[in-house]
Scaffold this motif. Sequence first.
Motif, mmCIF file in Angstrom:
data_model
loop_
_atom_site.group_PDB
_atom_site.id
_atom_site.type_symbol
_atom_site.label_atom_id
_atom_site.label_comp_id
_atom_site.label_asym_id
_atom_site.label_seq_id
_atom_site.Cartn_x
_atom_site.Cartn_y
_atom_site.Cartn_z
ATOM 1 N N VAL A 1 0.708 -1.192 -0.134
ATOM 2 C CA VAL A 1 -0.061 0.023 0.023
ATOM 3 C C VAL A 1 0.853 1.095 -0.138
ATOM 4 O O VAL A 1 0.761 2.165 -0.924
ATOM 5 N N SER A 2 1.791 1.318 0.895
ATOM 6 C CA SER A 2 2.705 2.585 0.954
ATOM 7 C C SER A 2 3.563 2.761 -0.082
ATOM 8 O O SER A 2 3.737 3.895 -0.430
ATOM 9 N N SER A 3 3.923 1.770 -0.960
ATOM 10 C CA SER A 3 4.813 1.915 -2.141
ATOM 11 C C SER A 3 3.989 2.149 -3.164
ATOM 12 O O SER A 3 4.598 2.693 -4.360
ATOM 13 N N GLY A 4 2.655 2.374 -3.022
ATOM 14 C CA GLY A 4 1.686 2.833 -4.429
ATOM 15 C C GLY A 4 1.554 1.652 -5.130
ATOM 16 O O GLY A 4 0.959 1.880 -6.356
ATOM 17 N N LEU A 5 1.921 0.402 -4.913
ATOM 18 C CA LEU A 5 1.535 -0.654 -5.847
ATOM 19 C C LEU A 5 0.133 -1.005 -5.654
ATOM 20 O O LEU A 5 -0.402 -2.074 -6.192
ATOM 21 N N LYS A 6 -0.741 -0.172 -5.059
ATOM 22 C CA LYS A 6 -2.203 -0.673 -5.179
ATOM 23 C C LYS A 6 -2.601 -1.998 -4.322
ATOM 24 O O LYS A 6 -3.375 -2.824 -4.722
ATOM 25 N N GLY A 7 -1.955 -1.883 -3.311
ATOM 26 C CA GLY A 7 -2.187 -3.199 -2.260
ATOM 27 C C GLY A 7 -3.640 -3.194 -1.801
ATOM 28 O O GLY A 7 -4.073 -2.211 -1.767
ATOM 29 N N SER A 8 -3.880 -4.383 -1.339
ATOM 30 C CA SER A 8 -5.430 -4.447 -0.549
ATOM 31 C C SER A 8 -5.426 -3.907 0.856
ATOM 32 O O SER A 8 -6.631 -3.888 1.420
ATOM 33 N N GLY A 9 -4.378 -3.953 1.348
ATOM 34 C CA GLY A 9 -4.086 -3.755 2.893
ATOM 35 C C GLY A 9 -4.022 -4.958 3.534
ATOM 36 O O GLY A 9 -3.924 -6.205 3.018
ATOM 37 N N ASP A 10 -4.159 -4.935 4.851
ATOM 38 C CA ASP A 10 -3.799 -6.215 5.848
ATOM 39 C C ASP A 10 -5.169 -6.511 6.167
ATOM 40 O O ASP A 10 -5.574 -6.165 7.117
ATOM 41 N N TYR A 11 -5.507 -7.859 5.713
ATOM 42 C CA TYR A 11 -6.826 -8.697 6.063
ATOM 43 C C TYR A 11 -6.202 -10.085 6.481
ATOM 44 O O TYR A 11 -7.284 -10.695 6.302
ATOM 45 N N GLY A 12 -5.094 -10.395 6.795
ATOM 46 C CA GLY A 12 -4.489 -11.569 7.019
ATOM 47 C C GLY A 12 -3.971 -12.389 5.932
ATOM 48 O O GLY A 12 -4.622 -12.332 4.780
ATOM 49 N N VAL A 13 -3.476 -13.505 6.180
ATOM 50 C CA VAL A 13 -3.306 -14.589 5.261
ATOM 51 C C VAL A 13 -4.503 -15.383 5.173
ATOM 52 O O VAL A 13 -4.721 -16.102 4.296
ATOM 53 N N PHE A 14 -4.957 -15.867 6.517
ATOM 54 C CA PHE A 14 -6.074 -16.441 6.759
ATOM 55 C C PHE A 14 -7.118 -15.559 7.275
ATOM 56 O O PHE A 14 -6.895 -14.948 8.494
ATOM 57 N N ALA A 15 -8.288 -15.669 7.166
ATOM 58 C CA ALA A 15 -9.420 -15.088 7.622
ATOM 59 C C ALA A 15 -10.805 -15.671 7.643
ATOM 60 O O ALA A 15 -11.017 -16.795 7.003
ATOM 61 N N PHE A 16 -11.325 -15.570 8.924
ATOM 62 C CA PHE A 16 -12.555 -16.389 9.218
ATOM 63 C C PHE A 16 -13.683 -15.275 9.989
ATOM 64 O O PHE A 16 -12.998 -14.794 10.813
#
Length: 403
Positions: free
Chosen positions: A192-207
Motif C-alpha cells: 500500500v505505502s509503495s503505491g503498488l495498489k495493495g489491498s491492505g492487511d486482512y491476514g493470510v487467513f480470515a474467518f
Amino acid sequence: MKTFQGLFVLMTLYVISSTTFAQNSTNEPKKEVQTSKKWYDKISLRGYAQVRYNRLLETNEKLKCEQCDRSWGENGGFFIRRGRLIFSGDISDKLYIYIQPDFASNVSNSFQHSFQLRDAYFDLALDSKKEYRLRIGQSKVPYGFENMQSSQNRLSLDRADPTNSPVSNERDLGVFFYWAKAEIRKRFAYLVSSGLKGSGDYGVFAFGLYNGQNANKAEQNNQPHIVSRITYPFKLKSGQIIETSLQAYTGKFVIEKNAKNTTTNTSYIDRRVAASLIVYPQPLGIQAEYNIGEGPEFNPTTMATEVKKLNGGYAQIMYRQKVGENHITPFVKYQYYNGGKKHEIDARRYIVKDLEIGAEWQLKDYFELTAIYTISDRIFEDAALPDNEQKGNLLRLQAQFNF
C-alpha cells in the motif's frame, strides 16, 4: 525605608542565584519527567475526497449504474463520490481502533452527500507480535481482493459488479479472525505505502461471522453469514510480488421487493466462491478475479424473484510508470456478470459487459486525476422495468484529494 527595600531585593536575588548555582554544580544528571500519552494523543487523523463528472461524450442517458455511481446518466452532474475522514491508532499494546465516517454518502437519488458510518471496528491482538487478531465491529467482509482494496488506491473508479455484488459497500457488522506472520503483515503494508495498489492487511487467513444484510442495515433473519479467505503475497527473487487468493461465504439474504413482484418469499440462499490473481505493477501488472455461486435473482418471465446460478469476473492490465516525481498508470479493464444483485429492489437481474480504458495521474501524494472511457452494455431488470437493456459510452473524470 527605601534603603531597607533595596537591601531586601539584593538579598533575595543572592539567595536565588546561590541556589541555582548549587543545583547546576552538582554531578548528578537532571531527571526527565516521564509522562505517558493519553489515549487521544495516540489517534491519527487522515482522509480523502473524490469529485467526479461522468457525462462527457455520453451517448445514452438511460445507461445507469446504481451500485457503482448514481451520478451516471440523466440528471447526473458534478458529484462528490466520497468524503472520508479516518480516525485510527494503537490505543494500547494490543488494541487498535479504526473509525471512518463518510460525509458524501448517496443514500438515494433525492438525497446526496449524507453522513454515514463506513467503518467502526476494534482490533484485539491475541499475541505480542499481533499475528493473531480479532476484529469486532463494522468493517470490510474478507471476500475478494478489489473489495478489500481502498477506493483511495484503486485504479478504476468503481469496483466490478460481479465481485462487489456479494457485499454492497464491502462492509457489514460482525466478528472476524485474522492471522498472518509479522513479516507478511509488513509486506501487506509495503504494497500500500509503495503505491503498488495493495489491498491492505486482512491476514493470510480470515474467518468470520457477520449479519449478512450489508453495512448500516439491520439483521433480518437471525442467521449470520459465514465467510473465510486465504491469500498470500509471494515475493520472487526478482522482487516481483504475486498474490493469489481463495474465498467463500454462505448465508441467507432477505430482499426488498416491488408490489408487482409475485413471489411470496423474501429470504433466499446466498453463497459464492471466488479466486483472485494479482501481479503487482512493477511496472507491468495484472489483476483478475472470478466468482460463481447462487442467490436471489428476478425472473422477468415469471415476474418473481428466484434462486438462480450466477457467475462473473473481471480482468485488468496496468502499467505503472514514474515521470519525474509523479506516476502515470494507464490501464484496461473488462468485466462480465450474469446474475442478480440481492441488495437492489427485487434482487434485480443483471447481465453486464463493460470495457474501461483509462489512466491515473498521481501528483506526489496529495492529488490524483483519473480519466476513463467506458463502453457499456447492461441488462438490468426488475418488476417495475422487466425489459431493459441499455448500451452506451461515456468519458468519466475524477479528481482525488488526499490529506
